[in-house]
Design an enzyme around this catalytic site. Structure first.
Site, PDB file in Angstrom:
ATOM      1  N   GLU A 110      -6.131   3.174   3.289  1.00 49.08           N
ATOM      2  CA  GLU A 110      -6.685   3.729   4.519  1.00 49.08           C
ATOM      3  C   GLU A 110      -8.099   4.286   4.378  1.00 49.08           C
ATOM      4  O   GLU A 110      -8.865   4.249   5.332  1.00 49.08           O
ATOM      5  CB  GLU A 110      -5.777   4.853   5.049  1.00 49.08           C
ATOM      6  CG  GLU A 110      -4.378   4.411   5.445  1.00 49.08           C
ATOM      7  CD  GLU A 110      -4.343   3.618   6.731  1.00 49.08           C
ATOM      8  OE1 GLU A 110      -5.402   3.468   7.376  1.00 49.08           O
ATOM      9  OE2 GLU A 110      -3.265   3.136   7.102  1.00 49.08           O
ATOM     10  N   ASP A 141       0.841  -1.199   0.000  1.00 49.88           N
ATOM     11  CA  ASP A 141       0.000   0.000   0.000  1.00 49.88           C
ATOM     12  C   ASP A 141       0.875   1.248   0.000  1.00 49.88           C
ATOM     13  O   ASP A 141       2.055   1.207   0.355  1.00 49.88           O
ATOM     14  CB  ASP A 141      -0.977   0.009   1.178  1.00 49.88           C
ATOM     15  CG  ASP A 141      -0.399  -0.634   2.429  1.00 49.88           C
ATOM     16  OD1 ASP A 141       0.832  -0.725   2.559  1.00 49.88           O
ATOM     17  OD2 ASP A 141      -1.184  -1.043   3.294  1.00 49.88           O
TER      18      ASP A 141
END
Length: 375
Positions: free
Chosen positions: A128, A69
């Site tokens: 997120e 990520d």
């Protein structure tokens, strides 16, 4: 890459954190680093800020994937480090700078190996806030039909450097957010019978919702309901005609998520009848699904790690934290591991400061594993 080079990369990435789907400087930095590698072995494609890099094998019969990520959090850094965030109000407080650095290190390591199989690296935006895993699997940028197995890691501040933890089965919980609006009627505090107090209605809803955990959830299973926001009223002597709250559900199975959602809806309907008001509830369809490690890939990885001298392998327990890697593992067999980074402060804390010595250990161990799979 040497350990010094990897640490330098991590510190450069740490200074340019960006919110999900806005990782423009981050993506540019990564592409510049990737451009320094031998390009004849690489296939690269980009969409928005997402990047896929395939290291081509000589006779590929399968594709082995690694995901990292990229995004950061809307947190003001308080570490006092000389390489602190240069972007006000944004910080890599969840270790994605470490994750990206490891991915670059792995890419650099495998590209020089005589590989038979293809190895794919997915640099994923928006873990997120918007579930980049779901976005880029839904739109086909990450073609799950062409990937045979997928791996990833997440830093763990509670584990010592040199420790990797994993297990087959559920690793992270599923997460679903919800919003509830209560609409009644304002009145003067001296004349409560002329109004309909939504603070009381909201308080009753919160209390009843918590009984879902104690009375509807099997005590041998797990679920959490948290209310993190409640807004109502504007004066001490006025009954609030409206109230608004939001919360989150964490569960370890899809069935448990549906059970909790169903009971929340039923309680909301009951509050509407009991308090003679309107109650509307909205669930976030981008809620994350549980991260469930595949039995076969996880057993194989555990067998490999147990023989590697650079790390200590421990068994992990399921946690109620959420991670959108679950959307990938729902479609591709694979495994996520925890990487110990021994930070005094935890994930999402403004003083989160992972130990950088963990980077080289992860590159060494997981790089050896990817190479072994691809030979």
């Amino acid at each position: 890459m040497t350990e010094e080079e990897l640490i330098a990369i991590r510190r450069e990435l740490h200074q340019i954190p960006e919110i999900g789907m806005e990782e423009y400087q981050t993506a540019e930095y990564l592409l510049n680093k990737i451009a320094e590698l031998p390009q004849e072995k690489l296939d690269i494609k980009v969409q928005d800020t997402a990047i896929i890099v395939v290291v081509k094998g000589s006779e590929p019969t399968k594709v082995i994937g690694w995901r990292t990520d990229m995004d950061a959090l809307p947190i003001t850094e308080q570490t006092g480090l000389p390489f602190s965030s240069q972007h006000e109000g944004v910080m890599h407080a969840c270790g994605h700078d470490i994750h990206m650095t490891i991915a670059l290190g792995l890419l650099d390591k495998v590209i020089d190996q005589p590989l038979k199989e293809d190895i794919l690296f997915f640099f994923q935006p928006a873990e997120e806030n918007k579930s980049g895993a779901k976005i880029y699997t839904d739109n086909g940028f990450l073609d799950v039909s062409k990937i045979d197995e997928m791996y990833g890691l997440h830093v763990n501040p509670d584990l010592p450097v040199g420790v990797i933890a994993t297990a087959a089965g559920t690793m992270f919980a599923g997460d679903s957010s919800f919003k509830v609006t209560f609409t009644g009627k304002e009145s003067h505090a001296a004349l409560p019978h002329e109004g309909n107090d939504m603070i009381v209605a909201a308080a009753s809803f919160i209390q009843q919702a918590q009984t879902i955990i104690s009375r509807n959830v099997n005590p041998m299973q797990s679920a959490v309901i948290t209310f993190g926001e409640l807004n109502a009223g504007f004066a001490s002597n006025i009954l609030a005609g409206t109230a608004y709250l939001s919360g989150t559900i964490r569960t370890l199975t899809h069935d448990m998520t549906h059970l909790v959602m169903s009971r929340i809806k039923e309680i909301a309907n009951g509050i509407a009848v009991s308090f003679q008001c309107d109650v509307s509830i909205e669930f976030d369809n981008l809620g994350y699904v549980p991260v469930v490690n595949d039995d076969t890939t996880t057993t194989r990885l555990i067998d490999f790690l147990s023989l590697h001298s650079d790390i200590e392998l421990v068994a992990s327990e399921p946690l109620m934290t959420a991670e959108d890697f679950g959307y990938i593992l729902k479609q591709i067999p694979g495994t996520m591991v925890w990487l110990g980074v021994a930070s005094e402060y935890g994930l999402h804390h403004p003083k989160f400061n992972p130990n950088e010595q963990a980077i080289q250990k992860a590159v060494s161990v997981m790089g050896d594993y990817l190479v072994a799979l691809a030979k």
